[in-house]
Design a protein around this motif. Structure first.
Motif, PDB file in Angstrom:
ATOM      1  N   UNK A   3      10.071  -3.994   4.978  1.00 24.54           N
ATOM      2  CA  UNK A   3       9.356  -4.124   5.905  1.00 24.54           C
ATOM      3  C   UNK A   3       9.169  -2.347   5.917  1.00 24.54           C
ATOM      4  N   UNK A   4       8.936  -1.760   6.315  1.00 22.64           N
ATOM      5  CA  UNK A   4       8.254  -0.500   7.109  1.00 22.64           C
ATOM      6  C   UNK A   4       7.259   0.029   5.785  1.00 22.64           C
ATOM      7  N   UNK A   5       6.640  -0.950   5.517  1.00 26.86           N
ATOM      8  CA  UNK A   5       4.766  -1.000   4.534  1.00 26.86           C
ATOM      9  C   UNK A   5       4.499  -0.463   5.889  1.00 26.86           C
ATOM     10  N   UNK A   6       3.551   0.549   5.829  1.00 27.61           N
ATOM     11  CA  UNK A   6       2.145   0.469   6.997  1.00 27.61           C
ATOM     12  C   UNK A   6       1.051  -0.004   6.096  1.00 27.61           C
ATOM     13  N   UNK A   7       1.095  -0.793   5.263  1.00 34.60           N
ATOM     14  CA  UNK A   7      -0.532  -1.314   4.621  1.00 34.60           C
ATOM     15  C   UNK A   7      -1.093  -2.088   5.850  1.00 34.60           C
ATOM     16  N   UNK A   8      -0.357  -2.510   6.791  1.00 36.03           N
ATOM     17  CA  UNK A   8      -1.463  -3.117   7.645  1.00 36.03           C
ATOM     18  C   UNK A   8      -1.959  -1.719   8.948  1.00 36.03           C
ATOM     19  N   UNK A   9      -1.461  -0.865   9.002  1.00 39.94           N
ATOM     20  CA  UNK A   9      -1.465   0.528   9.560  1.00 39.94           C
ATOM     21  C   UNK A   9      -3.739   0.932   9.664  1.00 39.94           C
ATOM     22  N   UNK A  10      -3.776   1.226  10.969  1.00 40.88           N
ATOM     23  CA  UNK A  10      -5.046   1.651  11.225  1.00 40.88           C
ATOM     24  C   UNK A  10      -4.986   2.988  10.753  1.00 40.88           C
ATOM     25  N   UNK A  11      -5.752   3.622   8.889  1.00 38.68           N
ATOM     26  CA  UNK A  11      -5.779   5.476   9.637  1.00 38.68           C
ATOM     27  C   UNK A  11      -7.345   5.249  10.255  1.00 38.68           C
ATOM     28  N   UNK A  12      -7.687   6.424  10.028  1.00 37.50           N
ATOM     29  CA  UNK A  12      -9.164   6.759   9.966  1.00 37.50           C
ATOM     30  C   UNK A  12      -9.629   7.147   8.921  1.00 37.50           C
ATOM     31  N   UNK A  13     -11.222   6.794   8.979  1.00 34.99           N
ATOM     32  CA  UNK A  13     -11.331   6.450   7.210  1.00 34.99           C
ATOM     33  C   UNK A  13     -11.640   7.354   6.694  1.00 34.99           C
ATOM     34  N   UNK A  14     -11.805   8.226   6.960  1.00 34.24           N
ATOM     35  CA  UNK A  14     -12.153   9.632   7.018  1.00 34.24           C
ATOM     36  C   UNK A  14     -10.612  10.760   6.029  1.00 34.24           C
ATOM     37  N   UNK A  15      -9.562   9.702   6.914  1.00 33.16           N
ATOM     38  CA  UNK A  15      -8.637  10.490   5.906  1.00 33.16           C
ATOM     39  C   UNK A  15      -8.344   9.240   4.669  1.00 33.16           C
ATOM     40  N   UNK A  16      -8.334   8.270   4.760  1.00 29.78           N
ATOM     41  CA  UNK A  16      -8.265   6.946   3.534  1.00 29.78           C
ATOM     42  C   UNK A  16      -9.083   8.022   2.167  1.00 29.78           C
ATOM     43  N   UNK A  17     -10.355   8.021   3.410  1.00 21.07           N
ATOM     44  CA  UNK A  17     -11.560   8.826   1.930  1.00 21.07           C
ATOM     45  C   UNK A  17     -10.677   9.949   1.267  1.00 21.07           C
ATOM     46  N   UNK A  18     -10.137  11.233   1.934  1.00 21.97           N
ATOM     47  CA  UNK A  18      -9.783  12.636   1.554  1.00 21.97           C
ATOM     48  C   UNK A  18      -8.417  11.731   0.724  1.00 21.97           C
ATOM     49  N   UNK A  19      -8.210  11.483   1.120  1.00 22.86           N
ATOM     50  CA  UNK A  19      -6.495  11.025   0.361  1.00 22.86           C
ATOM     51  C   UNK A  19      -6.880  10.091  -1.333  1.00 22.86           C
ATOM     52  N   UNK A  20      -7.938   8.565  -1.148  1.00 24.99           N
ATOM     53  CA  UNK A  20      -7.978   8.081  -2.395  1.00 24.99           C
ATOM     54  C   UNK A  20      -8.700   9.208  -3.503  1.00 24.99           C
ATOM     55  N   UNK A  21      -9.602  10.560  -2.809  1.00 30.42           N
ATOM     56  CA  UNK A  21     -10.155  11.271  -3.599  1.00 30.42           C
ATOM     57  C   UNK A  21      -9.163  12.000  -4.057  1.00 30.42           C
ATOM     58  N   UNK A  22      -7.928  12.236  -3.775  1.00 30.04           N
ATOM     59  CA  UNK A  22      -6.581  12.055  -4.702  1.00 30.04           C
ATOM     60  C   UNK A  22      -5.821  11.928  -5.676  1.00 30.04           C
ATOM     61  N   UNK A  23      -6.230  10.884  -5.461  1.00 33.72           N
ATOM     62  CA  UNK A  23      -5.570   8.934  -6.553  1.00 33.72           C
ATOM     63  C   UNK A  23      -4.140   9.203  -4.813  1.00 33.72           C
ATOM     64  N   UNK A  24      -4.217   9.759  -4.148  1.00 35.21           N
ATOM     65  CA  UNK A  24      -2.952   9.572  -3.071  1.00 35.21           C
ATOM     66  C   UNK A  24      -2.534   8.088  -3.033  1.00 35.21           C
ATOM     67  N   UNK A  25      -1.320   7.661  -2.960  1.00 31.73           N
ATOM     68  CA  UNK A  25      -1.520   6.244  -2.407  1.00 31.73           C
ATOM     69  C   UNK A  25      -0.924   6.083  -0.745  1.00 31.73           C
ATOM     70  N   UNK A  26      -2.294   5.984  -0.180  1.00 28.21           N
ATOM     71  CA  UNK A  26      -1.614   6.351   1.145  1.00 28.21           C
ATOM     72  C   UNK A  26      -0.881   5.784   2.520  1.00 28.21           C
ATOM     73  N   UNK A  27      -0.413   4.607   2.002  1.00 29.03           N
ATOM     74  CA  UNK A  27       0.661   3.909   2.212  1.00 29.03           C
ATOM     75  C   UNK A  27       2.039   4.645   1.684  1.00 29.03           C
ATOM     76  N   UNK A  28       2.165   5.061   0.838  1.00 25.15           N
ATOM     77  CA  UNK A  28       3.486   5.384   0.264  1.00 25.15           C
ATOM     78  C   UNK A  28       3.902   7.014   0.745  1.00 25.15           C
ATOM     79  N   UNK A  29       2.421   7.430   1.456  1.00 24.14           N
ATOM     80  CA  UNK A  29       2.545   8.926   1.705  1.00 24.14           C
ATOM     81  C   UNK A  29       2.696   8.906   2.908  1.00 24.14           C
TER      82      UNK A  29
END
Length: 161
Positions: free
Chosen positions: A1-27
């Motif tokens: 429970x509590x996993x935001x794996x189905x949450x809608x994040x703006x694409x620019x946010x996904x791209x910004x954190x992915x470029x840093x190697x950060x796991x967005x659902x964990x953050x």
């Protein structure tokens, strides 16, 4: 429970954190406490964060939704909005939370929606409305977060590549 794996994040946010190697659902998860309480992040952007939480398991001795549970939901989603506002080089830390509880809830899900009242360089304030399944207001909250530069160790526990 509590996993935001189905949450809608703006694409620019996904791209910004992915470029840093950060796991967005964990953050942007509800964290350990939020996960134990069953908080599910549904949608997240600096302009609006939406999450649900079950009443079951989050009640006080009279069988009503615990006011502290509403406070956890409010601080969780307001903090996520403030963190998204600050961007990947900043963290958001709650410094003031005010909650007014309007009605009791005994079952079902409550939904929290956080929208910004102020988004500055060093603080962000979010208005949070928590409603029951009949769209009746359960709680009104306001959260102010300090937005500061990320320091070494701030992202401990968040997976990076």
């Amino acid at each position: 429970m509590g996993e935001p794996s189905t949450a809608k994040f703006p694409q620019e946010v996904i791209d910004e954190y992915a470029a840093l190697g950060v796991d967005l659902p964990a953050l942007f998860s509800a964290g350990n406490l939020g996960s134990r309480m069953g908080i599910q992040i549904i949608e997240a952007s600096p302009e609006r964060v939406v999450a649900t939480m079950p009443v079951e398991g989050n009640t006080q001795p009279y069988g009503l939704l615990h006011g502290g549970a509403s406070a956890v939901l409010a601080e969780t989603i307001g903090s996520i909005g403030a963190m998204l506002h600050g961007g990947s080089s900043k963290i958001a830390v709650g410094v003031d939370l005010n909650c007014t509880h309007h009605r009791g809830v005994r079952s079902g899900l409550v939904t929290g929606v956080a929208t910004p009242l102020h988004r500055g360089r060093s603080t962000a304030t979010y208005d949070i409305v928590i409603t029951d399944e009949q769209d009746r207001r359960v709680c009104s909250a306001r959260l102010t977060c300090m937005v500061r530069d990320m320091r070494p160790g701030d992202a401990d526990g968040v997976r990076t590549s």
